[in-house]
Design a protein around this motif. Structure first.
Motif, PDB file in Angstrom:
ATOM      1  N   ALA A 205       0.827  -1.210   0.000  1.00  0.00           N
ATOM      2  CA  ALA A 205       0.000   0.000   0.000  1.00  0.00           C
ATOM      3  C   ALA A 205       0.861   1.261   0.000  1.00  0.00           C
ATOM      4  CB  ALA A 205      -0.917  -0.007   1.215  1.00  0.00           C
ATOM      5  N   TRP A 206       0.316   2.305  -0.588  1.00  0.00           N
ATOM      6  CA  TRP A 206       0.967   3.624  -0.538  1.00  0.00           C
ATOM      7  C   TRP A 206       0.838   4.151   0.882  1.00  0.00           C
ATOM      8  CZ3 TRP A 206       3.405   6.316  -4.514  1.00  0.00           C
ATOM      9  CH2 TRP A 206       3.743   7.647  -4.234  1.00  0.00           C
ATOM     10  N   VAL A 207       1.959   4.573   1.467  1.00  0.00           N
ATOM     11  CA  VAL A 207       1.979   5.004   2.860  1.00  0.00           C
ATOM     12  C   VAL A 207       2.166   6.521   2.936  1.00  0.00           C
ATOM     13  CG1 VAL A 207       3.133   4.756   5.088  1.00  0.00           C
ATOM     14  CG2 VAL A 207       2.994   2.795   3.536  1.00  0.00           C
ATOM     15  N   PRO A 208       1.240   7.233   3.586  1.00  0.00           N
ATOM     16  CA  PRO A 208       1.434   8.681   3.769  1.00  0.00           C
ATOM     17  C   PRO A 208       2.697   8.954   4.584  1.00  0.00           C
ATOM     18  CG  PRO A 208      -0.817   8.032   4.299  1.00  0.00           C
ATOM     19  CD  PRO A 208      -0.032   6.765   4.153  1.00  0.00           C
ATOM     20  N   LEU A 209       3.309  10.091   4.351  1.00  0.00           N
ATOM     21  CA  LEU A 209       4.542  10.436   5.056  1.00  0.00           C
ATOM     22  C   LEU A 209       4.338  10.426   6.564  1.00  0.00           C
ATOM     23  CD1 LEU A 209       7.497  11.356   4.808  1.00  0.00           C
ATOM     24  CD2 LEU A 209       6.666  13.713   4.706  1.00  0.00           C
ATOM     25  N   ALA A 210       3.175  10.871   7.024  1.00  0.00           N
ATOM     26  CA  ALA A 210       2.905  10.926   8.460  1.00  0.00           C
ATOM     27  C   ALA A 210       2.836   9.544   9.091  1.00  0.00           C
ATOM     28  CB  ALA A 210       1.593  11.677   8.712  1.00  0.00           C
ATOM     29  N   ALA A 211       2.678   8.492   8.268  1.00  0.00           N
ATOM     30  CA  ALA A 211       2.576   7.130   8.785  1.00  0.00           C
ATOM     31  C   ALA A 211       3.901   6.378   8.714  1.00  0.00           C
ATOM     32  CB  ALA A 211       1.496   6.358   8.019  1.00  0.00           C
ATOM     33  N   VAL A 212       4.987   7.094   8.464  1.00  0.00           N
ATOM     34  CA  VAL A 212       6.324   6.501   8.439  1.00  0.00           C
ATOM     35  C   VAL A 212       7.072   6.944   9.687  1.00  0.00           C
ATOM     36  CG1 VAL A 212       8.498   6.305   7.177  1.00  0.00           C
ATOM     37  CG2 VAL A 212       6.350   6.538   5.922  1.00  0.00           C
ATOM     38  N   SER A 213       7.774   6.030  10.302  1.00  0.00           N
ATOM     39  CA  SER A 213       8.545   6.353  11.499  1.00  0.00           C
ATOM     40  C   SER A 213       9.464   7.547  11.256  1.00  0.00           C
ATOM     41  CB  SER A 213       9.392   5.148  11.914  1.00  0.00           C
ATOM     42  OG  SER A 213      10.372   5.510  12.864  1.00  0.00           O
ATOM     43  N   PRO A 214       9.408   8.567  12.121  1.00  0.00           N
ATOM     44  CA  PRO A 214      10.312   9.716  11.959  1.00  0.00           C
ATOM     45  C   PRO A 214      11.778   9.312  11.924  1.00  0.00           C
ATOM     46  CG  PRO A 214       8.600  10.204  13.578  1.00  0.00           C
ATOM     47  CD  PRO A 214       8.489   8.739  13.259  1.00  0.00           C
ATOM     48  N   ALA A 215      12.118   8.205  12.594  1.00  0.00           N
ATOM     49  CA  ALA A 215      13.514   7.745  12.596  1.00  0.00           C
ATOM     50  C   ALA A 215      13.953   7.365  11.190  1.00  0.00           C
ATOM     51  CB  ALA A 215      13.662   6.546  13.531  1.00  0.00           C
ATOM     52  N   VAL A 216      13.061   6.715  10.433  1.00  0.00           N
ATOM     53  CA  VAL A 216      13.386   6.328   9.062  1.00  0.00           C
ATOM     54  C   VAL A 216      13.578   7.558   8.192  1.00  0.00           C
ATOM     55  CG1 VAL A 216      12.529   5.157   6.995  1.00  0.00           C
ATOM     56  CG2 VAL A 216      12.181   4.126   9.242  1.00  0.00           C
ATOM     57  N   VAL A 217      12.630   8.485   8.282  1.00  0.00           N
ATOM     58  CA  VAL A 217      12.695   9.702   7.463  1.00  0.00           C
ATOM     59  C   VAL A 217      13.952  10.493   7.783  1.00  0.00           C
ATOM     60  CG1 VAL A 217      11.527  11.862   6.883  1.00  0.00           C
ATOM     61  CG2 VAL A 217      10.176   9.795   7.310  1.00  0.00           C
ATOM     62  N   ARG A 218      14.227  10.649   9.071  1.00  0.00           N
ATOM     63  CA  ARG A 218      15.388  11.437   9.484  1.00  0.00           C
ATOM     64  C   ARG A 218      16.695  10.808   9.021  1.00  0.00           C
ATOM     65  NH1 ARG A 218      14.426  11.037  14.310  1.00  0.00           N
ATOM     66  NH2 ARG A 218      15.948   9.454  14.940  1.00  0.00           N
TER      67      ARG A 218
ATOM     68  N   ALA B 278      21.292  10.592   5.283  1.00  0.00           N
ATOM     69  CA  ALA B 278      22.233   9.767   4.525  1.00  0.00           C
ATOM     70  C   ALA B 278      22.243  10.117   3.049  1.00  0.00           C
ATOM     71  CB  ALA B 278      21.885   8.292   4.712  1.00  0.00           C
ATOM     72  N   GLU B 279      21.084  10.428   2.488  1.00  0.00           N
ATOM     73  CA  GLU B 279      20.974  10.617   1.043  1.00  0.00           C
ATOM     74  C   GLU B 279      21.055  12.071   0.600  1.00  0.00           C
ATOM     75  OE1 GLU B 279      20.799   8.338  -1.361  1.00  0.00           O
ATOM     76  OE2 GLU B 279      21.075   6.735   0.102  1.00  0.00           O
ATOM     77  N   ASP B 280      20.574  12.994   1.438  1.00  0.00           N
ATOM     78  CA  ASP B 280      20.466  14.378   0.961  1.00  0.00           C
ATOM     79  C   ASP B 280      20.273  15.306   2.156  1.00  0.00           C
ATOM     80  OD1 ASP B 280      19.982  16.704  -0.421  1.00  0.00           O
ATOM     81  OD2 ASP B 280      18.230  15.966  -1.504  1.00  0.00           O
ATOM     82  N   ARG B 281      21.370  15.608   2.859  1.00  0.00           N
ATOM     83  CA  ARG B 281      21.237  16.370   4.102  1.00  0.00           C
ATOM     84  C   ARG B 281      20.823  17.817   3.884  1.00  0.00           C
ATOM     85  NH1 ARG B 281      26.354  18.798   5.228  1.00  0.00           N
ATOM     86  NH2 ARG B 281      27.977  18.102   3.784  1.00  0.00           N
ATOM     87  N   ARG B 282      20.937  18.321   2.665  1.00  0.00           N
ATOM     88  CA  ARG B 282      20.474  19.688   2.387  1.00  0.00           C
ATOM     89  C   ARG B 282      19.149  19.679   1.623  1.00  0.00           C
ATOM     90  NH1 ARG B 282      26.167  20.480   2.104  1.00  0.00           N
ATOM     91  NH2 ARG B 282      26.254  19.759  -0.056  1.00  0.00           N
TER      92      ARG B 282
ATOM     93  N   VAL C 270      19.028  -0.139   9.517  1.00  0.00           N
ATOM     94  CA  VAL C 270      19.183  -1.226   8.549  1.00  0.00           C
ATOM     95  C   VAL C 270      18.526  -0.858   7.221  1.00  0.00           C
ATOM     96  CG1 VAL C 270      18.576  -3.613   8.028  1.00  0.00           C
ATOM     97  CG2 VAL C 270      19.365  -3.001  10.318  1.00  0.00           C
ATOM     98  N   LEU C 271      17.328  -0.273   7.276  1.00  0.00           N
ATOM     99  CA  LEU C 271      16.636   0.117   6.052  1.00  0.00           C
ATOM    100  C   LEU C 271      17.424   1.181   5.287  1.00  0.00           C
ATOM    101  CD1 LEU C 271      12.844   0.221   6.997  1.00  0.00           C
ATOM    102  CD2 LEU C 271      14.065  -1.477   5.663  1.00  0.00           C
ATOM    103  N   VAL C 272      18.054   2.093   6.007  1.00  0.00           N
ATOM    104  CA  VAL C 272      18.883   3.104   5.359  1.00  0.00           C
ATOM    105  C   VAL C 272      20.049   2.442   4.638  1.00  0.00           C
ATOM    106  CG1 VAL C 272      20.460   5.039   5.760  1.00  0.00           C
ATOM    107  CG2 VAL C 272      18.249   4.986   6.915  1.00  0.00           C
ATOM    108  N   ALA C 273      20.686   1.473   5.283  1.00  0.00           N
ATOM    109  CA  ALA C 273      21.800   0.754   4.654  1.00  0.00           C
ATOM    110  C   ALA C 273      21.335   0.011   3.406  1.00  0.00           C
ATOM    111  CB  ALA C 273      22.423  -0.213   5.654  1.00  0.00           C
ATOM    112  N   LEU C 274      20.146  -0.571   3.461  1.00  0.00           N
ATOM    113  CA  LEU C 274      19.622  -1.303   2.310  1.00  0.00           C
ATOM    114  C   LEU C 274      19.240  -0.363   1.180  1.00  0.00           C
ATOM    115  CD1 LEU C 274      17.406  -3.973   4.084  1.00  0.00           C
ATOM    116  CD2 LEU C 274      19.612  -4.314   2.970  1.00  0.00           C
TER     117      LEU C 274
END
Length: 213
Positions: free
Chosen positions: A63-76, A81-85, A197-201
């Protein structure tokens, strides 16, 4: 005088050729991106899932997941890691581009200058997402597409679309499939360790398990 005129005309023609050759695909409507998962659900009248059937054997995208339904730890962690600016630029990180060019000229280590929005552009446009699409022309298309996306979508929409289209590991595409397939829980319930782990993957989808852990 005539020679100078011909030179200017040739330069103008070359510039126009580059402009047309690197024109990105139209930016899709954000609202139209949701859906398109790889599973069909059989629901009861009260909304309970009775059965699931795979409709795509190549990828698993849930399912498509709204941004608000994703753990802030993952988003942060992913953003760092990918685009700090990410919140500062308009699609292209010109400081990152400058650093990458400087590293090339001085023989330093390779530095990626691809932003989250540029990665999203590649995920949306098959021309940019296919294997080997890393030439200068493709990068110019990718950069122009990123600028166009930023002009139409909010930063939150860009992050949401990127998280839902990002390949993680094997057949897993999108944050919902990755969270449930690798951690056995929803994207909102991921811990700091699972987010790491998800960030590494996400950064190395085909990396060996020993490298990830």
């Amino acid at each position: 005088m005539m020679r100078r005129w011909w030179l200017l005309a040739a330069l103008a023609a070359a510039l126009l050729a580059v402009v047309f050759a690197t024109a990105p695909a139209p930016v899709p409507d954000f609202a139209g991106l949701a859906g398109g998962g790889s599973e069909a659900l059989l629901l009861a009248r009260d909304g309970r899932v009775l059965d699931r059937r795979r409709t795509d054997g190549a990828v698993r995208r849930l399912a498509w997941v709204p941004l608000a339904a994703v753990s802030p730890a993952v988003v942060r962690r992913l953003q760092a890691a990918e685009d700090r600016r990410f919140l500062e630029h308009g699609g292209v990180d010109w400081r990152g581009v400058g650093g990458a060019l400087r590293a090339q000229l001085t023989g330093g280590p390779n530095r990626g200058a691809s932003t989250i929005t540029m990665q999203l552009a590649a995920l949306l446009d098959p021309r940019l997402g296919r294997a080997g699409a890393r030439g200068v022309g493709q990068k110019l298309i990718q950069a122009r597409a990123a600028l166009a996306i930023e002009a139409r979508w909010s930063k939150a929409q860009i992050l949401e679309a990127w998280l839902n289209l990002l390949p993680f590991r094997g057949e897993l595409v999108g944050i919902d499939a990755a969270a449930r397939g690798l951690a056995g829980r929803s994207p909102a319930a991921l811990s700091e360790a699972e987010a790491a782990v998800l960030v590494a993957l996400a950064r190395g989808p085909s990396a060996a398990p020993a490298v990830v852990v």
